[in-house]
Write a protein that holds these residues in place. Sequence first.
Motif, PDB file in Angstrom:
ATOM      1  N   ALA A  12     -33.122 -62.750 -38.323  1.00  0.00           N
ATOM      2  CA  ALA A  12     -31.776 -62.760 -38.882  1.00  0.00           C
ATOM      3  C   ALA A  12     -30.729 -63.108 -37.833  1.00  0.00           C
ATOM      4  O   ALA A  12     -29.568 -63.333 -38.155  1.00  0.00           O
ATOM      5  N   GLY A  13     -31.137 -63.159 -36.576  1.00  0.00           N
ATOM      6  CA  GLY A  13     -30.193 -63.509 -35.525  1.00  0.00           C
ATOM      7  C   GLY A  13     -29.293 -62.356 -35.137  1.00  0.00           C
ATOM      8  O   GLY A  13     -28.068 -62.498 -35.114  1.00  0.00           O
ATOM      9  N   ALA A  14     -29.873 -61.190 -34.842  1.00  0.00           N
ATOM     10  CA  ALA A  14     -29.098 -60.002 -34.476  1.00  0.00           C
ATOM     11  C   ALA A  14     -28.674 -60.091 -33.012  1.00  0.00           C
ATOM     12  O   ALA A  14     -29.023 -59.248 -32.188  1.00  0.00           O
ATOM     13  N   PHE A  15     -27.915 -61.134 -32.693  1.00  0.00           N
ATOM     14  CA  PHE A  15     -27.496 -61.385 -31.325  1.00  0.00           C
ATOM     15  C   PHE A  15     -26.004 -61.689 -31.304  1.00  0.00           C
ATOM     16  O   PHE A  15     -25.396 -61.973 -32.344  1.00  0.00           O
ATOM     17  N   GLU A  16     -25.428 -61.652 -30.108  1.00  0.00           N
ATOM     18  CA  GLU A  16     -24.015 -61.979 -29.917  1.00  0.00           C
ATOM     19  C   GLU A  16     -23.915 -63.108 -28.900  1.00  0.00           C
ATOM     20  O   GLU A  16     -23.753 -62.864 -27.697  1.00  0.00           O
ATOM     21  N   PRO A  17     -24.003 -64.364 -29.341  1.00  0.00           N
ATOM     22  CA  PRO A  17     -23.927 -65.483 -28.406  1.00  0.00           C
ATOM     23  C   PRO A  17     -22.555 -65.661 -27.781  1.00  0.00           C
ATOM     24  O   PRO A  17     -22.438 -66.221 -26.684  1.00  0.00           O
ATOM     25  N   ASP A  18     -21.506 -65.189 -28.457  1.00  0.00           N
ATOM     26  CA  ASP A  18     -20.140 -65.311 -27.951  1.00  0.00           C
ATOM     27  C   ASP A  18     -19.458 -63.952 -27.956  1.00  0.00           C
ATOM     28  O   ASP A  18     -19.816 -63.061 -28.738  1.00  0.00           O
ATOM     29  N   VAL A  19     -18.466 -63.805 -27.105  1.00  0.00           N
ATOM     30  CA  VAL A  19     -17.777 -62.523 -26.966  1.00  0.00           C
ATOM     31  C   VAL A  19     -16.775 -62.319 -28.097  1.00  0.00           C
ATOM     32  O   VAL A  19     -16.266 -63.284 -28.682  1.00  0.00           O
ATOM     33  N   ALA A  20     -16.486 -61.065 -28.385  1.00  0.00           N
ATOM     34  CA  ALA A  20     -15.349 -60.716 -29.235  1.00  0.00           C
ATOM     35  C   ALA A  20     -14.118 -60.613 -28.337  1.00  0.00           C
ATOM     36  O   ALA A  20     -14.182 -60.067 -27.230  1.00  0.00           O
ATOM     37  N   VAL A  21     -13.008 -61.152 -28.787  1.00  0.00           N
ATOM     38  CA  VAL A  21     -11.781 -61.113 -27.992  1.00  0.00           C
ATOM     39  C   VAL A  21     -11.100 -59.762 -28.192  1.00  0.00           C
ATOM     40  O   VAL A  21     -10.672 -59.427 -29.289  1.00  0.00           O
ATOM     41  N   ARG A  22     -11.025 -58.983 -27.116  1.00  0.00           N
ATOM     42  CA  ARG A  22     -10.454 -57.640 -27.165  1.00  0.00           C
ATOM     43  C   ARG A  22      -9.030 -57.575 -26.611  1.00  0.00           C
ATOM     44  O   ARG A  22      -8.337 -56.566 -26.793  1.00  0.00           O
ATOM     45  N   ALA A  23      -8.603 -58.623 -25.911  1.00  0.00           N
ATOM     46  CA  ALA A  23      -7.263 -58.629 -25.320  1.00  0.00           C
ATOM     47  C   ALA A  23      -6.810 -60.074 -25.173  1.00  0.00           C
ATOM     48  O   ALA A  23      -7.585 -60.946 -24.799  1.00  0.00           O
ATOM     49  N   ARG A  24      -5.522 -60.312 -25.465  1.00  0.00           N
ATOM     50  CA  ARG A  24      -4.979 -61.665 -25.329  1.00  0.00           C
ATOM     51  C   ARG A  24      -3.480 -61.625 -25.065  1.00  0.00           C
ATOM     52  O   ARG A  24      -2.756 -62.566 -25.383  1.00  0.00           O
ATOM     53  N   GLU A  25      -2.997 -60.536 -24.435  1.00  0.00           N
ATOM     54  CA  GLU A  25      -1.548 -60.360 -24.337  1.00  0.00           C
ATOM     55  C   GLU A  25      -0.931 -60.741 -23.000  1.00  0.00           C
ATOM     56  O   GLU A  25       0.295 -60.654 -22.832  1.00  0.00           O
ATOM     57  N   PHE A  26      -1.723 -61.168 -22.015  1.00  0.00           N
ATOM     58  CA  PHE A  26      -1.176 -61.426 -20.683  1.00  0.00           C
ATOM     59  C   PHE A  26      -0.892 -62.910 -20.492  1.00  0.00           C
ATOM     60  O   PHE A  26      -1.713 -63.772 -20.805  1.00  0.00           O
ATOM     61  N   ARG A  27       0.273 -63.207 -19.942  1.00  0.00           N
ATOM     62  CA  ARG A  27       0.754 -64.588 -19.817  1.00  0.00           C
ATOM     63  C   ARG A  27       0.061 -65.301 -18.655  1.00  0.00           C
ATOM     64  O   ARG A  27       0.027 -64.790 -17.542  1.00  0.00           O
ATOM     65  N   ILE A  28      -0.434 -66.500 -18.941  1.00  0.00           N
ATOM     66  CA  ILE A  28      -1.269 -67.254 -18.002  1.00  0.00           C
ATOM     67  C   ILE A  28      -0.511 -68.461 -17.471  1.00  0.00           C
ATOM     68  O   ILE A  28       0.129 -69.197 -18.227  1.00  0.00           O
ATOM     69  N   GLY A  29      -0.609 -68.674 -16.168  1.00  0.00           N
ATOM     70  CA  GLY A  29      -0.132 -69.898 -15.529  1.00  0.00           C
ATOM     71  C   GLY A  29      -1.320 -70.646 -14.964  1.00  0.00           C
ATOM     72  O   GLY A  29      -2.103 -70.092 -14.188  1.00  0.00           O
ATOM     73  N   CYS A  30      -1.488 -71.910 -15.371  1.00  0.00           N
ATOM     74  CA  CYS A  30      -2.658 -72.701 -14.987  1.00  0.00           C
ATOM     75  C   CYS A  30      -2.324 -73.659 -13.855  1.00  0.00           C
ATOM     76  O   CYS A  30      -1.314 -74.371 -13.908  1.00  0.00           O
ATOM     77  N   ILE A  31      -3.206 -73.700 -12.852  1.00  0.00           N
ATOM     78  CA  ILE A  31      -3.044 -74.612 -11.718  1.00  0.00           C
ATOM     79  C   ILE A  31      -4.210 -75.589 -11.723  1.00  0.00           C
ATOM     80  O   ILE A  31      -5.366 -75.203 -11.579  1.00  0.00           O
ATOM     81  N   GLY A  32      -3.883 -76.869 -11.903  1.00  0.00           N
ATOM     82  CA  GLY A  32      -4.888 -77.915 -12.017  1.00  0.00           C
ATOM     83  C   GLY A  32      -4.757 -78.629 -13.348  1.00  0.00           C
ATOM     84  O   GLY A  32      -4.426 -78.004 -14.359  1.00  0.00           O
ATOM     85  N   ALA A  33      -5.001 -79.942 -13.347  1.00  0.00           N
ATOM     86  CA  ALA A  33      -4.879 -80.728 -14.574  1.00  0.00           C
ATOM     87  C   ALA A  33      -6.035 -81.708 -14.710  1.00  0.00           C
ATOM     88  O   ALA A  33      -5.911 -82.719 -15.394  1.00  0.00           O
ATOM     89  N   GLY A  34      -7.152 -81.396 -14.072  1.00  0.00           N
ATOM     90  CA  GLY A  34      -8.324 -82.258 -14.152  1.00  0.00           C
ATOM     91  C   GLY A  34      -9.179 -81.938 -15.363  1.00  0.00           C
ATOM     92  O   GLY A  34      -8.778 -81.192 -16.265  1.00  0.00           O
ATOM     93  N   MET A  35     -10.410 -82.487 -15.354  1.00  0.00           N
ATOM     94  CA  MET A  35     -11.286 -82.351 -16.506  1.00  0.00           C
ATOM     95  C   MET A  35     -11.553 -80.906 -16.867  1.00  0.00           C
ATOM     96  O   MET A  35     -11.456 -80.523 -18.039  1.00  0.00           O
TER      97      MET A  35
END
Length: 371
Positions: A12-35
């Motif tokens: 039946a596929g009793a597995f978790e291939p991907d995470v559950a998102v438990r938090a998404r409230e912190f503001r992110i600044g990204c450095i880099g614009a490559g692939m």
Amino acid sequence: MNDAMTREDAMAGAFEPDVAVRAREFRIGCIGAGMIMAECHLAAYKEAGFPVVAIASRTRANAEKVAQRWDIPTVHETPEQLIEDKNIEIVDLAFPPDQQPALIRHALKQSHIKAILAQKPLALSLKDAIELRDEAARAGKILSVNQNMRYDQSMRVLKQVIDSGALGDIVFAQIDMHAIPHWQSFLAGYDRLTLSNMSVHHLDALRFLFGDPDEITTLARKDPRTAFDHHDGITVSTLRFPSGVMAVSLEDVWSGPRREGYRDDQHIDWRVEGTAGVAKGTIGWPTGAASTLSYASARTTGGEWVSPKWETMWFPHAFIGVMEQLQYALKSGTSPALSVADNVKTMALIEAGYRSIDQRRAVKLSEISID
């Protein structure tokens, strides 16, 4: 998942291939614009709903293109200016490892920065990695390292299968790579190539699956298919673990003739054998497909092969897990799953591999100090 998993559960596929998102409230600044930033980080963050508020790169024009594509409101002139932006709580780095430590140190000095996500390898040497670990601890800030293969769906499910006891005691494992990465041009200037920049994925994944090894033996040769001089083109590492597990990791990163009209067979395969079962699979990244896993267990599947399915892929979906574990660490006040302290152990394993290449012998991890 436990030892009592039935064949029906497995089917039946009793597995978790991907995470559950438990938090998404912190503001992110990204450095880099490559692939890796444009195609992986930001695609994953958009899907997960992580708030990206600013971006910067070595070239403002590139940063502006990526900002427009992903609706990022602020473009800074330089990475340093982004780090100094008081609206940012997490700095997400996608920069070359020779330039990354200086940006990490600048971020550690900013009172408004709560956490930093760095690329692997964390630095060009184990010494630098240890210093960054200790400086982050003194600053009281989270420094996490983007070992994203731990969040590949086949690696996550494999770990769950192993932990369930379905394979029994693990005896042997291998990762076999014949694929051409998106090599960045800056790597041509480094004296260390494949072990530090590609094997780092596989060696860290083996630590994730089996714990810390006792010793490593690594062989390497220069690859005549490359366009620049290098120390380690093709690498083969054999690891021994305290449990008795033996594992082999092979990286052939200029696989096949690189010429127009040649139909190669790029692939990354893996296999794990235990006393009660076998698991095998593929990492789908080279062909743009989802990774796969199949396993047969005398305990839970009646010896039949079972193949759990998922629609997500290593690139970009694993990057949801990487940023999620950092966001959750901030929210919960716990250590991130991909802590810098843990990553220093992966860096020590790489250092031991290079010592093995240079000295032509097995190197015990106890020889490599990380204190």
